[in-house]
Design a protein around this motif. Structure first.
Motif, mmCIF file in Angstrom:
data_model
loop_
_atom_site.group_PDB
_atom_site.id
_atom_site.type_symbol
_atom_site.label_atom_id
_atom_site.label_comp_id
_atom_site.label_asym_id
_atom_site.label_seq_id
_atom_site.Cartn_x
_atom_site.Cartn_y
_atom_site.Cartn_z
ATOM 1 N N GLN A 135 0.861 -1.178 0.000
ATOM 2 C CA GLN A 135 0.000 0.000 0.000
ATOM 3 C C GLN A 135 0.903 1.235 0.000
ATOM 4 O O GLN A 135 1.548 1.549 1.002
ATOM 5 N N PRO A 136 0.991 1.980 -1.126
ATOM 6 C CA PRO A 136 1.918 3.106 -1.215
ATOM 7 C C PRO A 136 1.659 4.219 -0.195
ATOM 8 O O PRO A 136 2.581 4.710 0.434
ATOM 9 N N LYS A 137 0.393 4.640 -0.043
ATOM 10 C CA LYS A 137 0.042 5.696 0.896
ATOM 11 C C LYS A 137 -1.197 5.297 1.681
ATOM 12 O O LYS A 137 -1.918 4.381 1.284
ATOM 13 N N VAL A 138 -1.436 6.004 2.779
ATOM 14 C CA VAL A 138 -2.587 5.703 3.630
ATOM 15 C C VAL A 138 -3.885 5.777 2.831
ATOM 16 O O VAL A 138 -4.798 4.976 3.010
ATOM 17 N N THR A 139 -3.938 6.740 1.915
ATOM 18 C CA THR A 139 -5.179 6.967 1.161
ATOM 19 C C THR A 139 -5.267 6.112 -0.103
ATOM 20 O O THR A 139 -6.294 6.115 -0.781
ATOM 21 N N ASP A 140 -4.189 5.383 -0.440
ATOM 22 C CA ASP A 140 -4.174 4.578 -1.662
ATOM 23 C C ASP A 140 -4.701 3.171 -1.403
ATOM 24 O O ASP A 140 -4.597 2.648 -0.292
ATOM 25 N N SER A 141 -5.236 2.581 -2.443
ATOM 26 C CA SER A 141 -5.562 1.160 -2.368
ATOM 27 C C SER A 141 -4.300 0.357 -2.640
ATOM 28 O O SER A 141 -3.392 0.810 -3.336
ATOM 29 N N GLY A 142 -4.233 -0.844 -2.084
ATOM 30 C CA GLY A 142 -3.035 -1.649 -2.219
ATOM 31 C C GLY A 142 -2.970 -2.409 -3.531
ATOM 32 O O GLY A 142 -3.932 -2.441 -4.307
ATOM 33 N N PHE A 143 -1.833 -3.021 -3.775
ATOM 34 C CA PHE A 143 -1.653 -3.874 -4.939
ATOM 35 C C PHE A 143 -0.727 -5.022 -4.565
ATOM 36 O O PHE A 143 -0.061 -4.996 -3.525
ATOM 37 N N ILE A 144 -0.698 -6.038 -5.417
ATOM 38 C CA ILE A 144 0.137 -7.215 -5.182
ATOM 39 C C ILE A 144 1.325 -7.196 -6.136
ATOM 40 O O ILE A 144 1.158 -7.019 -7.344
ATOM 41 N N GLU A 145 2.510 -7.359 -5.587
ATOM 42 C CA GLU A 145 3.736 -7.439 -6.377
ATOM 43 C C GLU A 145 4.277 -8.862 -6.272
ATOM 44 O O GLU A 145 4.309 -9.437 -5.180
ATOM 45 N N GLY A 146 4.685 -9.435 -7.393
ATOM 46 C CA GLY A 146 5.146 -10.819 -7.387
ATOM 47 C C GLY A 146 6.554 -10.984 -7.934
ATOM 48 O O GLY A 146 7.018 -10.191 -8.748
ATOM 49 N N GLN A 147 7.236 -12.012 -7.467
ATOM 50 C CA GLN A 147 8.557 -12.393 -7.954
ATOM 51 C C GLN A 147 8.587 -13.910 -8.123
ATOM 52 O O GLN A 147 7.857 -14.641 -7.444
ATOM 53 N N ILE A 148 9.467 -14.385 -9.017
ATOM 54 C CA ILE A 148 9.650 -15.814 -9.251
ATOM 55 C C ILE A 148 11.041 -16.214 -8.755
ATOM 56 O O ILE A 148 12.038 -15.544 -9.069
ATOM 57 N N THR A 149 11.113 -17.283 -7.982
ATOM 58 C CA THR A 149 12.412 -17.713 -7.469
ATOM 59 C C THR A 149 13.296 -18.250 -8.592
ATOM 60 O O THR A 149 12.819 -18.852 -9.555
ATOM 61 N N ASN A 150 14.609 -18.037 -8.444
ATOM 62 C CA ASN A 150 15.556 -18.514 -9.448
ATOM 63 C C ASN A 150 15.950 -19.961 -9.178
ATOM 64 O O ASN A 150 15.340 -20.638 -8.328
ATOM 65 N N ALA A 151 16.974 -20.449 -9.870
ATOM 66 C CA ALA A 151 17.389 -21.847 -9.738
ATOM 67 C C ALA A 151 17.864 -22.185 -8.336
ATOM 68 O O ALA A 151 17.853 -23.353 -7.926
ATOM 69 N N ASN A 152 18.286 -21.172 -7.582
ATOM 70 C CA ASN A 152 18.720 -21.382 -6.199
ATOM 71 C C ASN A 152 17.608 -21.144 -5.193
ATOM 72 O O ASN A 152 17.857 -21.129 -3.980
ATOM 73 N N GLY A 153 16.386 -20.932 -5.694
ATOM 74 C CA GLY A 153 15.251 -20.686 -4.813
ATOM 75 C C GLY A 153 15.216 -19.285 -4.244
ATOM 76 O O GLY A 153 14.455 -19.002 -3.312
ATOM 77 N N GLU A 154 16.000 -18.359 -4.807
ATOM 78 C CA GLU A 154 16.138 -17.018 -4.246
ATOM 79 C C GLU A 154 15.175 -16.027 -4.902
ATOM 80 O O GLU A 154 14.798 -16.167 -6.061
ATOM 81 N N PHE A 155 14.830 -14.992 -4.140
ATOM 82 C CA PHE A 155 13.991 -13.903 -4.641
ATOM 83 C C PHE A 155 14.358 -12.618 -3.918
ATOM 84 O O PHE A 155 14.995 -12.641 -2.861
ATOM 85 N N GLU A 156 13.930 -11.476 -4.502
ATOM 86 C CA GLU A 156 14.200 -10.187 -3.854
ATOM 87 C C GLU A 156 13.188 -9.141 -4.309
ATOM 88 O O GLU A 156 12.833 -9.062 -5.487
ATOM 89 N N PHE A 157 12.714 -8.346 -3.343
ATOM 90 C CA PHE A 157 11.860 -7.197 -3.597
ATOM 91 C C PHE A 157 12.556 -5.948 -3.078
ATOM 92 O O PHE A 157 13.307 -6.010 -2.093
ATOM 93 N N SER A 158 12.268 -4.819 -3.712
ATOM 94 C CA SER A 158 12.758 -3.533 -3.218
ATOM 95 C C SER A 158 11.669 -2.489 -3.447
ATOM 96 O O SER A 158 11.186 -2.318 -4.574
ATOM 97 N N PHE A 159 11.270 -1.799 -2.366
ATOM 98 C CA PHE A 159 10.226 -0.789 -2.433
ATOM 99 C C PHE A 159 10.716 0.504 -1.785
ATOM 100 O O PHE A 159 11.533 0.456 -0.844
ATOM 101 N N PRO A 160 10.216 1.664 -2.238
ATOM 102 C CA PRO A 160 10.550 2.914 -1.546
ATOM 103 C C PRO A 160 10.084 2.858 -0.095
ATOM 104 O O PRO A 160 9.002 2.341 0.191
ATOM 105 N N ASN A 161 10.891 3.383 0.806
ATOM 106 C CA ASN A 161 10.501 3.289 2.215
ATOM 107 C C ASN A 161 9.422 4.300 2.582
ATOM 108 O O ASN A 161 8.997 4.379 3.734
ATOM 109 N N THR A 162 8.984 5.072 1.588
ATOM 110 C CA THR A 162 7.864 5.986 1.815
ATOM 111 C C THR A 162 6.529 5.262 1.725
ATOM 112 O O THR A 162 5.487 5.841 2.040
ATOM 113 N N PHE A 163 6.564 3.991 1.281
ATOM 114 C CA PHE A 163 5.317 3.223 1.195
ATOM 115 C C PHE A 163 4.741 3.034 2.597
ATOM 116 O O PHE A 163 5.457 2.774 3.563
#
Length: 220
Positions: free
Chosen positions: A52-80
């Motif tokens: 959810q980016p802001k208090v007044t915003d509706s949320g959304f879903i962000e997805g990632q797919i794991t690689n061959a080592n089972g790893e994943f990573e997300f990065s979001f602005p800390n203002t969210f």
């Protein structure tokens, strides 16, 4: 000539620099997904974050797919306003719900283990007597309950309602479920609708051996 620093200007400059630095630190979520039984990395697992980016915003879903080592990573602005590590799914594994709230601007590592659906449970209803034509049932896999109590009930999707099956007199129906093996499976059943597992009229159980098939026959 003596120049005295402007105190107000210095305060404003300091606040600006702090704000700039703060905005530069993202919210980072990374981790690894492995098989709970073998420890092997799970490639191609889908990992989801609820954002959810802001208090007044509706949320959304962000997805990632794991690689061959089972790893994943997300990065979001800390203002969210809100970032939750939400759920992980992969064909052949039990879906895992996490709903872990991450502090904005921080880093979080998730070590995620998925239950493999490496066994087959076969439930057979045989209507011999013809006294009833509808049977209700709920099923519990004990390893599921250890993972997530709500999702331990794998018929009907949850533990709030029994699953309904129609079996005409003299007929037989068979239902098959992919579940995690090396586990006890319990079935609560009866001829009237019920919500809680304990409310079923009868209870039967069967042990599903590692990477095997188990069958439970219910005759009525």
């Amino acid at each position: 000539m003596n120049h005295k620093p402007n105190l107000l200007l210095l305060c404003l400059l300091g606040a600006f620099l702090l704000s700039s630095c703060d905005k530069g630190e993202p919210t980072v979520i990374n981790g690894v997904v492995t098989d709970r039984k073998t420890g092997a990395p799970v490639e191609g697992a889908r990992v989801f974050c609820d954002v959810q980016p802001k208090v007044t915003d509706s949320g959304f879903i962000e997805g990632q797919i794991t690689n061959a080592n089972g790893e994943f990573e997300f990065s979001f602005p800390n203002t969210f306003y809100r970032v939750n590590l939400y759920e992980i799914e992969k064909g052949g594994y039990l879906k895992k719900f996490i709903q872990k709230s991450i502090t904005p601007g921080s880093q979080y590592f998730a070590d995620i283990k998925l239950f493999p659906l490496d066994g087959l449970f076969r439930l057979k209803f045989i209507n011999n007597l013809g006294l009833h034509d509808t049977v209700y049932h709920q099923m519990i896999c004990d390893q599921y309950l250890n993972e997530k109590p709500y999702w331990g009930y794998f018929s009907g999707g949850n533990k709030t309602a029994a699953f309904k099956s129609y079996v005409i007199p003299g007929d037989t129906i068979v239902k098959e479920y992919r579940v995690t093996s090396d586990s006890w499976i319990k079935v609560s059943w009866g001829f009237n609708f019920f919500r809680e597992f304990s409310e079923g009229t009868f209870v039967d159980s069967v042990y599903l051996a590692p990477q095997d098939t188990a069958e439970l026959v219910i005759q009525f």
